[in-house]
Design an enzyme around this catalytic site. Structure first.
Site, PDB file in Angstrom:
ATOM      1  N   GLU A  48     -59.861 -46.178  15.847  1.00  0.00           N
ATOM      2  CA  GLU A  48     -61.275 -46.115  16.206  1.00  0.00           C
ATOM      3  C   GLU A  48     -61.929 -44.806  15.776  1.00  0.00           C
ATOM      4  O   GLU A  48     -61.316 -43.742  15.876  1.00  0.00           O
ATOM      5  CB  GLU A  48     -61.372 -46.267  17.727  1.00  0.00           C
ATOM      6  CG  GLU A  48     -62.773 -46.157  18.268  1.00  0.00           C
ATOM      7  CD  GLU A  48     -62.810 -46.373  19.768  1.00  0.00           C
ATOM      8  OE1 GLU A  48     -61.783 -46.801  20.346  1.00  0.00           O
ATOM      9  OE2 GLU A  48     -63.859 -46.097  20.364  1.00  0.00           O
ATOM     10  N   TYR A  54     -58.501 -37.227  24.420  1.00  0.00           N
ATOM     11  CA  TYR A  54     -58.650 -37.305  22.967  1.00  0.00           C
ATOM     12  C   TYR A  54     -57.735 -36.293  22.274  1.00  0.00           C
ATOM     13  O   TYR A  54     -57.638 -36.269  21.061  1.00  0.00           O
ATOM     14  CB  TYR A  54     -60.117 -37.182  22.550  1.00  0.00           C
ATOM     15  CG  TYR A  54     -60.898 -38.314  23.140  1.00  0.00           C
ATOM     16  CD1 TYR A  54     -60.569 -39.624  22.822  1.00  0.00           C
ATOM     17  CD2 TYR A  54     -61.897 -38.095  24.074  1.00  0.00           C
ATOM     18  CE1 TYR A  54     -61.219 -40.689  23.406  1.00  0.00           C
ATOM     19  CE2 TYR A  54     -62.564 -39.162  24.662  1.00  0.00           C
ATOM     20  CZ  TYR A  54     -62.219 -40.446  24.323  1.00  0.00           C
ATOM     21  OH  TYR A  54     -62.855 -41.504  24.903  1.00  0.00           O
ATOM     22  N   ARG A  69     -67.953 -51.592  16.921  1.00  0.00           N
ATOM     23  CA  ARG A  69     -67.621 -50.945  18.188  1.00  0.00           C
ATOM     24  C   ARG A  69     -68.923 -50.495  18.832  1.00  0.00           C
ATOM     25  O   ARG A  69     -69.119 -49.322  19.150  1.00  0.00           O
ATOM     26  CB  ARG A  69     -66.714 -49.763  17.828  1.00  0.00           C
ATOM     27  CG  ARG A  69     -66.114 -49.081  18.959  1.00  0.00           C
ATOM     28  CD  ARG A  69     -64.778 -49.598  19.359  1.00  0.00           C
ATOM     29  NE  ARG A  69     -64.350 -48.735  20.450  1.00  0.00           N
ATOM     30  CZ  ARG A  69     -64.405 -49.094  21.718  1.00  0.00           C
ATOM     31  NH1 ARG A  69     -64.771 -50.295  22.066  1.00  0.00           N
ATOM     32  NH2 ARG A  69     -64.061 -48.235  22.644  1.00  0.00           N
ATOM     33  N   ASP A 115     -68.997 -45.225  31.464  1.00  0.00           N
ATOM     34  CA  ASP A 115     -70.426 -44.929  31.407  1.00  0.00           C
ATOM     35  C   ASP A 115     -71.215 -46.059  30.728  1.00  0.00           C
ATOM     36  O   ASP A 115     -72.368 -45.863  30.348  1.00  0.00           O
ATOM     37  CB  ASP A 115     -70.719 -43.549  30.789  1.00  0.00           C
ATOM     38  CG  ASP A 115     -70.219 -43.392  29.373  1.00  0.00           C
ATOM     39  OD1 ASP A 115     -69.365 -44.178  28.945  1.00  0.00           O
ATOM     40  OD2 ASP A 115     -70.683 -42.454  28.690  1.00  0.00           O
ATOM     41  N   HIS A 154     -68.112 -51.404  22.998  1.00  0.00           N
ATOM     42  CA  HIS A 154     -67.706 -50.208  23.744  1.00  0.00           C
ATOM     43  C   HIS A 154     -67.745 -50.515  25.248  1.00  0.00           C
ATOM     44  O   HIS A 154     -68.757 -51.032  25.731  1.00  0.00           O
ATOM     45  CB  HIS A 154     -68.694 -49.085  23.394  1.00  0.00           C
ATOM     46  CG  HIS A 154     -68.247 -47.721  23.757  1.00  0.00           C
ATOM     47  ND1 HIS A 154     -69.111 -46.781  24.283  1.00  0.00           N
ATOM     48  CD2 HIS A 154     -67.048 -47.110  23.663  1.00  0.00           C
ATOM     49  CE1 HIS A 154     -68.450 -45.657  24.484  1.00  0.00           C
ATOM     50  NE2 HIS A 154     -67.205 -45.822  24.119  1.00  0.00           N
ATOM     51  N   HIS A 206     -62.015 -40.464  17.849  1.00  0.00           N
ATOM     52  CA  HIS A 206     -63.223 -39.896  18.461  1.00  0.00           C
ATOM     53  C   HIS A 206     -63.933 -38.949  17.500  1.00  0.00           C
ATOM     54  O   HIS A 206     -64.460 -37.918  17.912  1.00  0.00           O
ATOM     55  CB  HIS A 206     -62.885 -39.193  19.782  1.00  0.00           C
ATOM     56  CG  HIS A 206     -63.846 -39.490  20.886  1.00  0.00           C
ATOM     57  ND1 HIS A 206     -64.817 -38.621  21.282  1.00  0.00           N
ATOM     58  CD2 HIS A 206     -64.006 -40.579  21.656  1.00  0.00           C
ATOM     59  CE1 HIS A 206     -65.521 -39.149  22.271  1.00  0.00           C
ATOM     60  NE2 HIS A 206     -65.040 -40.352  22.511  1.00  0.00           N
TER      61      HIS A 206
HETATM   62 MG    MG Z   1     -64.473 -44.445  21.315  1.00  0.00          MG
END
Ligand code: MG
Length: 400
Positions: free
Chosen positions: A232, A158, A279, A312, A308, A208
């Protein structure tokens, strides 16, 4: 059809790759009939485990497996104190497992139960990155050669490490970043990428939620010329009133909402036509049932899906995403995390990607299973997460 009831609810914890995964398995009164669902909240997996085993299981035993909507509605309010990532993920495991069971009972893939396919496969985007702009272009080229038409571009994750702004003496350890440096570096990267690769390849980028709102407005505006497929999480859920300001300044398409917990959180952004992609982290929202409702609501406003899809989200969760993708008239794009081979061993039926498209296997239900013996070979490791201990250059805590 005779009534089939929930006989047992089991929780499978496994960590075959980077993330700790939580899977719900619902055993029914019909011998051999069961379903699986994703309940993964990797950073607080033991809390979800307890919510399922100690709280949801006693509530579910004996209920009719066909009543998915009712179980979702009652499951969401039965604790009185409701909502949030722990309880919603637990509920998602149950919801997805019930859709899996319903598909198996109907002998149909879940996308058929949703209304049938709008497309044969879901276009996916992969994550390109690197520590220099040259490395990033090479990384994008590699994905283009594999057939991806959509690629997310990040410099150093990020991003935003700044060698020129050292933290004060005695500052704690952490994942440091500098929001101002992050913006400058990414404008340079996108300039270079468009110069090298042109505008045919579709590019995404994820802020982010690391910027203060006014910087997010400026950055979205500065990025407009690069014609992104989407930008995003330009803002944190706490700052959504600022979407208006971004919209008034530029036409950069916006994707939002992996941290949202409740279907109603989408309402102002969708009704205001302030975003372009939902998202949603489907398990965080409570499963297929609420995701389907929000997708249909967004469709009326010309807003598309972009579920998403990180590591994870478990392979079971990715299978659920794919069924929604195949059905949704307003499908936009699917994030794909490129699972390693070991995940195909633990999760037989994990969808396969070919030339940038993710394909279902057309088995009844979600079409995916958990090999429990294989899963047991990879027990979850307890650790204190470091990447979420993010800090600004002066050492103060920040959003990850
Ligand atoms: Mg994201």
């Amino acid at each position: 059809m005779s009534t089939v009831t929930i006989k047992d609810v089991q929780t499978i914890l496994t960590q075959p790759a980077g993330s700790r995964l939580v899977i719900v398995k619902i055993i029914t009164s019909e011998p051999g009939l069961y379903g699986v669902g994703c309940a993964t909240f990797t950073q607080r997996f033991r809390a979800v485990h307890t919510a399922i085993e100690q709280h949801l299981k006693p509530f579910l035993i004996g209920r009719d497996v066909d009543r998915i909507e009712e179980i979702y509605r009652m499951g969401a309010v039965h604790s009185y104190w409701r909502n949030g990532p722990v309880l919603n993920n637990a509920l998602s495991g149950v919801d997805q497992a019930l859709w899996d069971i319903k598909g198996k009972r109907a002998n149909m893939p879940v996308y058929q139960l949703l209304g049938g396919k709008c497309r044969e496969a879901a276009a996916c985007y992969a994550h390109a990155g690197g520590s220099t702009k040259e490395e990033i272009v090479d990384s994008i080229r590699g994905f283009m050669e594999e057939g991806y038409q959509y690629i997310r571009v990040q410099k150093g994750g990020y991003g935003g490490l700044s060698p020129n702004r050292p933290a004060p003496e005695n500052s704690p350890e952490g994942a440091y970043y500098d929001p101002r440096s992050y913006m400058r570096q990414h404008l340079e990267v996108f300039e270079h990428v468009r110069e090298e690769l042109g505008f045919e390849i579709e590019l995404c980028h994820d802020i982010h939620e690391r910027l203060i709102p006014i910087d997010a407005v400026g950055f979205a505006k500065d990025m407009e010329k690069f014609k992104l497929f989407f930008l995003e999480d330009p803002l944190a859920p706490e700052d959504i009133e600022w979407f208006n300001n971004i919209r008034q300044q530029c036409s950069t398409p916006l994707a939002m909402g992996e941290l949202f917990n409740h279907p109603r959180e989408w309402q102002p952004l969708i009704e205001g036509r302030l975003i372009d992609f939902i998202r949603m982290h489907v398990s965080q929202m409570g499963g297929i049932t609420p995701a389907k409702a929000v997708a249909s609501f967004a469709q009326m406003y010309g807003i598309r899906t972009a579920w998403h899809g990180p590591g994870d989200t478990s392979p079971v969760g990715h299978a659920a995403n794919l069924h929604l993708d195949l059905w949704a008239p307003n499908f936009g794009i699917q994030e794909w995390c490129r699972f390693p081979e070991v995940c195909y061993e633990v999760f037989p039926g994990l969808p396969e990607l070919r030339k940038g498209y993710l394909y279902p296997n057309d088995k009844p239900g979600l079409g995916i299973d958990v090999d429990e013996a294989a899963a047991a070979k990879y027990p979850c490791q307890d650790s204190v997460e470091m990447w979420t201990q993010t800090r600004l250059p002066d050492g103060s805590p920040a959003r990850p």
